[in-house]
Motif scaffolding. Structure first.
Motif, PDB file in Angstrom:
ATOM      1  N   PRO A 360       0.822  -1.212   0.000  1.00  0.00           N
ATOM      2  CA  PRO A 360       0.000   0.000   0.000  1.00  0.00           C
ATOM      3  C   PRO A 360       0.858   1.265   0.000  1.00  0.00           C
ATOM      4  CG  PRO A 360      -0.056  -1.057   2.154  1.00  0.00           C
ATOM      5  CD  PRO A 360       0.652  -2.008   1.229  1.00  0.00           C
ATOM      6  N   VAL A 361       0.436   2.241  -0.804  1.00  0.00           N
ATOM      7  CA  VAL A 361       1.086   3.547  -0.795  1.00  0.00           C
ATOM      8  C   VAL A 361       0.709   4.251   0.508  1.00  0.00           C
ATOM      9  CG1 VAL A 361       1.194   5.788  -1.949  1.00  0.00           C
ATOM     10  CG2 VAL A 361       1.039   3.699  -3.303  1.00  0.00           C
ATOM     11  N   PRO A 362       1.676   4.920   1.176  1.00  0.00           N
ATOM     12  CA  PRO A 362       1.368   5.567   2.470  1.00  0.00           C
ATOM     13  C   PRO A 362       0.311   6.671   2.350  1.00  0.00           C
ATOM     14  CG  PRO A 362       3.737   5.390   2.132  1.00  0.00           C
ATOM     15  CD  PRO A 362       3.102   5.030   0.833  1.00  0.00           C
ATOM     16  N   ASN A 363      -0.931   6.340   2.605  1.00  0.00           N
ATOM     17  CA  ASN A 363      -2.025   7.313   2.725  1.00  0.00           C
ATOM     18  C   ASN A 363      -3.194   6.602   3.397  1.00  0.00           C
ATOM     19  OD1 ASN A 363      -3.465   5.823   0.730  1.00  0.00           O
ATOM     20  ND2 ASN A 363      -2.542   7.049  -0.905  1.00  0.00           N
ATOM     21  N   ASP A 364      -4.281   7.290   3.570  1.00  0.00           N
ATOM     22  CA  ASP A 364      -5.437   6.721   4.276  1.00  0.00           C
ATOM     23  C   ASP A 364      -6.459   6.104   3.330  1.00  0.00           C
ATOM     24  OD1 ASP A 364      -4.407   7.472   6.731  1.00  0.00           O
ATOM     25  OD2 ASP A 364      -5.344   9.465   6.644  1.00  0.00           O
ATOM     26  N   LYS A 365      -6.144   6.017   2.053  1.00  0.00           N
ATOM     27  CA  LYS A 365      -7.117   5.524   1.083  1.00  0.00           C
ATOM     28  C   LYS A 365      -7.155   4.001   1.063  1.00  0.00           C
ATOM     29  CE  LYS A 365      -6.721   9.508  -2.013  1.00  0.00           C
ATOM     30  NZ  LYS A 365      -6.395   9.957  -3.398  1.00  0.00           N
ATOM     31  N   ALA A 366      -8.336   3.478   0.757  1.00  0.00           N
ATOM     32  CA  ALA A 366      -8.491   2.024   0.650  1.00  0.00           C
ATOM     33  C   ALA A 366      -7.866   1.529  -0.643  1.00  0.00           C
ATOM     34  CB  ALA A 366      -9.966   1.652   0.694  1.00  0.00           C
ATOM     35  N   GLN A 367      -7.338   0.312  -0.611  1.00  0.00           N
ATOM     36  CA  GLN A 367      -6.743  -0.271  -1.812  1.00  0.00           C
ATOM     37  C   GLN A 367      -7.761  -1.092  -2.616  1.00  0.00           C
ATOM     38  OE1 GLN A 367      -4.678  -0.477   1.280  1.00  0.00           O
ATOM     39  NE2 GLN A 367      -4.024   1.471   0.429  1.00  0.00           N
ATOM     40  N   LEU A 368      -8.703  -1.712  -1.929  1.00  0.00           N
ATOM     41  CA  LEU A 368      -9.752  -2.473  -2.605  1.00  0.00           C
ATOM     42  C   LEU A 368     -11.090  -1.803  -2.329  1.00  0.00           C
ATOM     43  CD1 LEU A 368      -7.544  -4.833  -1.465  1.00  0.00           C
ATOM     44  CD2 LEU A 368      -9.077  -6.229  -2.815  1.00  0.00           C
ATOM     45  N   VAL A 369     -11.719  -1.285  -3.370  1.00  0.00           N
ATOM     46  CA  VAL A 369     -12.983  -0.560  -3.237  1.00  0.00           C
ATOM     47  C   VAL A 369     -14.069  -1.315  -3.997  1.00  0.00           C
ATOM     48  CG1 VAL A 369     -14.170   1.626  -3.652  1.00  0.00           C
ATOM     49  CG2 VAL A 369     -11.740   1.623  -3.062  1.00  0.00           C
ATOM     50  N   ASN A 370     -15.250  -1.364  -3.411  1.00  0.00           N
ATOM     51  CA  ASN A 370     -16.409  -2.014  -4.044  1.00  0.00           C
ATOM     52  C   ASN A 370     -16.203  -3.518  -4.262  1.00  0.00           C
ATOM     53  OD1 ASN A 370     -17.834   0.390  -4.162  1.00  0.00           O
ATOM     54  ND2 ASN A 370     -17.025   0.920  -6.180  1.00  0.00           N
ATOM     55  N   LEU A 371     -15.617  -4.177  -3.287  1.00  0.00           N
ATOM     56  CA  LEU A 371     -15.601  -5.641  -3.302  1.00  0.00           C
ATOM     57  C   LEU A 371     -17.029  -6.098  -2.978  1.00  0.00           C
ATOM     58  CD1 LEU A 371     -12.944  -7.953  -1.689  1.00  0.00           C
ATOM     59  CD2 LEU A 371     -15.368  -8.392  -1.359  1.00  0.00           C
ATOM     60  N   THR A 372     -17.615  -6.873  -3.872  1.00  0.00           N
ATOM     61  CA  THR A 372     -19.045  -7.184  -3.759  1.00  0.00           C
ATOM     62  C   THR A 372     -19.300  -8.676  -3.663  1.00  0.00           C
ATOM     63  OG1 THR A 372     -19.520  -5.225  -5.110  1.00  0.00           O
ATOM     64  CG2 THR A 372     -21.308  -6.804  -4.818  1.00  0.00           C
ATOM     65  N   LEU A 373     -20.156  -9.050  -2.706  1.00  0.00           N
ATOM     66  CA  LEU A 373     -20.620 -10.423  -2.533  1.00  0.00           C
ATOM     67  C   LEU A 373     -22.141 -10.404  -2.596  1.00  0.00           C
ATOM     68  CD1 LEU A 373     -18.464 -11.315   0.616  1.00  0.00           C
ATOM     69  CD2 LEU A 373     -17.812 -11.616  -1.773  1.00  0.00           C
ATOM     70  N   THR A 374     -22.725 -11.257  -3.425  1.00  0.00           N
ATOM     71  CA  THR A 374     -24.177 -11.243  -3.620  1.00  0.00           C
ATOM     72  C   THR A 374     -24.728 -12.659  -3.592  1.00  0.00           C
ATOM     73  OG1 THR A 374     -23.934  -9.320  -5.076  1.00  0.00           O
ATOM     74  CG2 THR A 374     -26.055 -10.461  -5.116  1.00  0.00           C
ATOM     75  N   ILE A 375     -25.819 -12.844  -2.840  1.00  0.00           N
ATOM     76  CA  ILE A 375     -26.544 -14.122  -2.861  1.00  0.00           C
ATOM     77  C   ILE A 375     -27.917 -13.870  -3.464  1.00  0.00           C
ATOM     78  CG2 ILE A 375     -27.379 -16.102  -1.544  1.00  0.00           C
ATOM     79  CD1 ILE A 375     -25.538 -15.359   0.709  1.00  0.00           C
ATOM     80  N   HIS A 376     -28.265 -14.647  -4.493  1.00  0.00           N
ATOM     81  CA  HIS A 376     -29.598 -14.569  -5.074  1.00  0.00           C
ATOM     82  C   HIS A 376     -30.539 -15.508  -4.320  1.00  0.00           C
ATOM     83  CE1 HIS A 376     -28.039 -12.017  -8.046  1.00  0.00           C
ATOM     84  NE2 HIS A 376     -27.584 -12.923  -8.893  1.00  0.00           N
ATOM     85  N   LYS A 377     -31.723 -15.013  -3.998  1.00  0.00           N
ATOM     86  CA  LYS A 377     -32.745 -15.770  -3.272  1.00  0.00           C
ATOM     87  C   LYS A 377     -32.153 -16.444  -2.027  1.00  0.00           C
ATOM     88  CE  LYS A 377     -35.489 -16.595  -7.428  1.00  0.00           C
ATOM     89  NZ  LYS A 377     -36.100 -17.588  -8.336  1.00  0.00           N
ATOM     90  N   PRO A 378     -31.608 -15.653  -1.099  1.00  0.00           N
ATOM     91  CA  PRO A 378     -30.889 -16.214   0.044  1.00  0.00           C
ATOM     92  C   PRO A 378     -31.812 -16.765   1.123  1.00  0.00           C
ATOM     93  CG  PRO A 378     -31.012 -13.852   0.253  1.00  0.00           C
ATOM     94  CD  PRO A 378     -31.650 -14.185  -1.064  1.00  0.00           C
ATOM     95  N   LEU A 379     -31.316 -17.770   1.827  1.00  0.00           N
ATOM     96  CA  LEU A 379     -31.942 -18.273   3.041  1.00  0.00           C
ATOM     97  C   LEU A 379     -31.326 -17.553   4.232  1.00  0.00           C
ATOM     98  CD1 LEU A 379     -31.822 -22.071   2.151  1.00  0.00           C
ATOM     99  CD2 LEU A 379     -33.868 -20.636   2.181  1.00  0.00           C
ATOM    100  N   PRO A 380     -32.046 -17.433   5.357  1.00  0.00           N
ATOM    101  CA  PRO A 380     -31.494 -16.737   6.526  1.00  0.00           C
ATOM    102  C   PRO A 380     -30.134 -17.279   6.965  1.00  0.00           C
ATOM    103  CG  PRO A 380     -33.832 -17.103   6.826  1.00  0.00           C
ATOM    104  CD  PRO A 380     -33.453 -17.819   5.562  1.00  0.00           C
ATOM    105  N   SER A 381     -29.963 -18.601   6.957  1.00  0.00           N
ATOM    106  CA  SER A 381     -28.692 -19.186   7.389  1.00  0.00           C
ATOM    107  C   SER A 381     -27.555 -18.833   6.426  1.00  0.00           C
ATOM    108  CB  SER A 381     -28.824 -20.703   7.515  1.00  0.00           C
ATOM    109  OG  SER A 381     -29.257 -21.272   6.296  1.00  0.00           O
ATOM    110  N   GLN A 382     -27.860 -18.692   5.136  1.00  0.00           N
ATOM    111  CA  GLN A 382     -26.840 -18.288   4.169  1.00  0.00           C
ATOM    112  C   GLN A 382     -26.406 -16.845   4.407  1.00  0.00           C
ATOM    113  OE1 GLN A 382     -28.953 -19.231   0.525  1.00  0.00           O
ATOM    114  NE2 GLN A 382     -27.871 -21.176   0.300  1.00  0.00           N
ATOM    115  N   LYS A 383     -27.360 -15.998   4.771  1.00  0.00           N
ATOM    116  CA  LYS A 383     -27.023 -14.620   5.136  1.00  0.00           C
ATOM    117  C   LYS A 383     -26.109 -14.613   6.357  1.00  0.00           C
ATOM    118  CE  LYS A 383     -31.480 -12.734   3.539  1.00  0.00           C
ATOM    119  NZ  LYS A 383     -32.699 -11.978   3.946  1.00  0.00           N
ATOM    120  N   GLY A 384     -26.416 -15.472   7.324  1.00  0.00           N
ATOM    121  CA  GLY A 384     -25.604 -15.544   8.532  1.00  0.00           C
ATOM    122  C   GLY A 384     -24.174 -15.943   8.233  1.00  0.00           C
TER     123      GLY A 384
END
Length: 469
Positions: A360-384
């Motif tokens: 990482p370059v010395p600053n306060d900025k994030a290196q990975l932005v908009n990392l996305t995880l998506t579940i289609h038609k999720p069950l409660p336990s899958q959300k957990g």
């Protein structure tokens, strides 16, 4: 409306993540991409239409995409007979192959893959492979039409609205490894035109291939938020260094460098999925006291699987979709390393190697932005389970990539948004979550611990076993 003619859709589809549509050839890699006679990549209409059919929610799609004839010896004759007699005909929809309009199609890359044994954490013997991908930045031309007959205009217009909204409001991905962020296409410059052949001017315009008024605004609907999704979008800083190995094409390059897509460093969805899957298996083994069958079924329903048993082959598609994430605000540094003989304490001969991880370059900025995880038609336990995985990523408990044994691959979360149906929850630290949200998250985790959805998951897996049989 007594309309007889065509409804035509044209669009420019920009490739925003790597595309893998295999040709069956293996001259360059284990799986080369498909090329036309001009040696340029393209998207077959069959691949596009197959994916589109699965994405459409319209109950008219089966009728207008064509209905095959049910044979007398078909096991499902009685179930399908009435529907077949009603809809039996060829498709009303015509689609051309999607050819390149911008980009040379020469910006291809070879990516490496491995298969990890979940029990040992080691690479399985003989499970190293590679595949060719087309990198982002290329554009494909989409042109498709619906043949409208008298008394079908309303149904055809409804179907085209559904198609336009799928392309406009949803993440549309096709090809291989779509659950790992591959093959994402973004529709631009969408045009919808109607040609009524009863009108001589419109009939002439169609024959002369002249564009008429763009009716896109009449076909688009605000449907960007899907209520059947559970989505996590988060940003992270790299704690120390990071390395997803890519190997040099020349003998003078480093032994291993951080993977790039085009000119940008990336965390590929394949690496992220692999790390999440291994961690999920450990969490479930701990919570459920190593109940192998239950753990395997839960993992298969969420991450997908292909059974390797010859007598009981079946495949289950993934319900979890991860993104390929650009890594910014980093610099690459060369590091030389050696291998030590544990008995003598000296350097093993010819065991000098180097690697070029990113720091990482010395600053306060994030290196990975908009990392996305998506579940289609999720069950409660899958959300957990997904929330537990997020917490491990967020608190530097889940390293990703290579050389984890020397401290690489740890991430620290900076902010996250959890979208649960039509509600979004924002936080920068798990301690900042309000009491109502914490209570909701605990309900999902309790559903995981108590195995409340395991019966539904077993029924879901059984469908794919039965379909294969």
């Amino acid at each position: 409306m007594n309309f007889y003619g065509k409804i035509i859709l044209k669009a420019d589809l920009e490739l925003i993540s790597p595309l893998m549509i295999g040709s069956g050839e293996s001259e360059i890699s284990d799986r080369d991409i498909l090329l036309n006679k001009e040696d340029k990549p393209y998207i077959p209409a069959s691949s596009f239409m197959g994916k589109l059919y699965n994405e459409l929610s319209s109950d008219k799609k089966k009728k207008y995409f064509g209905q095959k004839k049910v044979e007398e010896n078909d096991k499902n004759v009685e179930e399908n007979k009435a529907e077949s007699n009603k809809f039996e005909h060829q498709s009303y929809i015509i689609c051309d192959d999607l050819l390149l309009t911008q980009g040379t199609g020469k910006n291809t890359a070879i990516r490496d893959g491995i298969r990890i044994n979940p029990e040992t954490g080691l690479v399985e013997k003989g499970a190293k492979f590679d595949y060719q991908v087309l990198e982002p930045g290329n554009h494909f031309a989409l042109e498709m039409s619906i043949n409208v007959e008298p008394c079908t205009y309303g149904d055809c217009k409804e179907l085209m609205k559904n198609i336009v909204n799928v392309l406009s409001n949803r993440q549309f991905a096709l090809g291989g490894k779509t659950s790992s962020g591959f093959g994402n296409l973004q529709a631009q410059n969408i045009k919808v035109m109607e040609y009524d052949f009863a009108d001589k001017k419109q009939a002439a315009a169609y024959l002369l291939k002249k564009e008429t008024e763009n009716l896109f605004s009449k076909y688009i609907e605000d449907n960007s938020m899907l209520n059947d999704e559970f989505r996590i979008n988060a940003s992270f800083q790299i704690v120390n260094s990071f390395l997803i190995r890519s190997y040099s094409k020349t003998p003078y390059g480093s032994d291993a460098t951080q993977l790039k897509c085009g000119d940008k460093f990336v965390l590929p969805g394949t690496s992220l999925r692999g790390a999440l899957r291994a961690k999920a298996q450990k969490i479930l083994n701990l919570l459920w006291e190593n109940k192998k069958n239950e753990v395997d079924m839960f993992i298969a329903a969420l991450f997908g699987t292909t059974s390797l048993e010859k007598k009981n082959e079946y495949s289950v598609p993934s319900s979890l979709y991860v993104s390929e994430t650009v890594i910014d605000n980093v610099e690459c540094q060369l590091q030389n390393r050696i291998q030590i003989d544990r008995f003598t304490g000296g350097t093993i001969e010819s065991a000098l190697f180097d690697s070029m991880p990113v720091f990482p370059v010395p600053n306060d900025k994030a290196q990975l932005v908009n990392l996305t995880l998506t579940i289609h038609k999720p069950l409660p336990s899958q959300k957990g389970l997904l929330l537990l995985l997020l917490k491990d990523l967020y608190t530097s408990e889940l390293p990703i990539g290579g050389e984890k044994n020397v401290g690489r691959g740890l991430l620290k979360g900076t902010k996250a948004t959890v979208t649960n149906g039509d509600k979004s929850i924002h936080f920068s630290d798990f301690e900042d979550i309000d009491e109502a949200t914490q209570k909701l998250f605990n309900q999902y985790i309790e559903a995981l611990i108590s195995k409340s959805d395991n019966e539904a998951i077993e029924e879901y897996i059984a469908k794919f076993k039965k379909a294969k049989a």
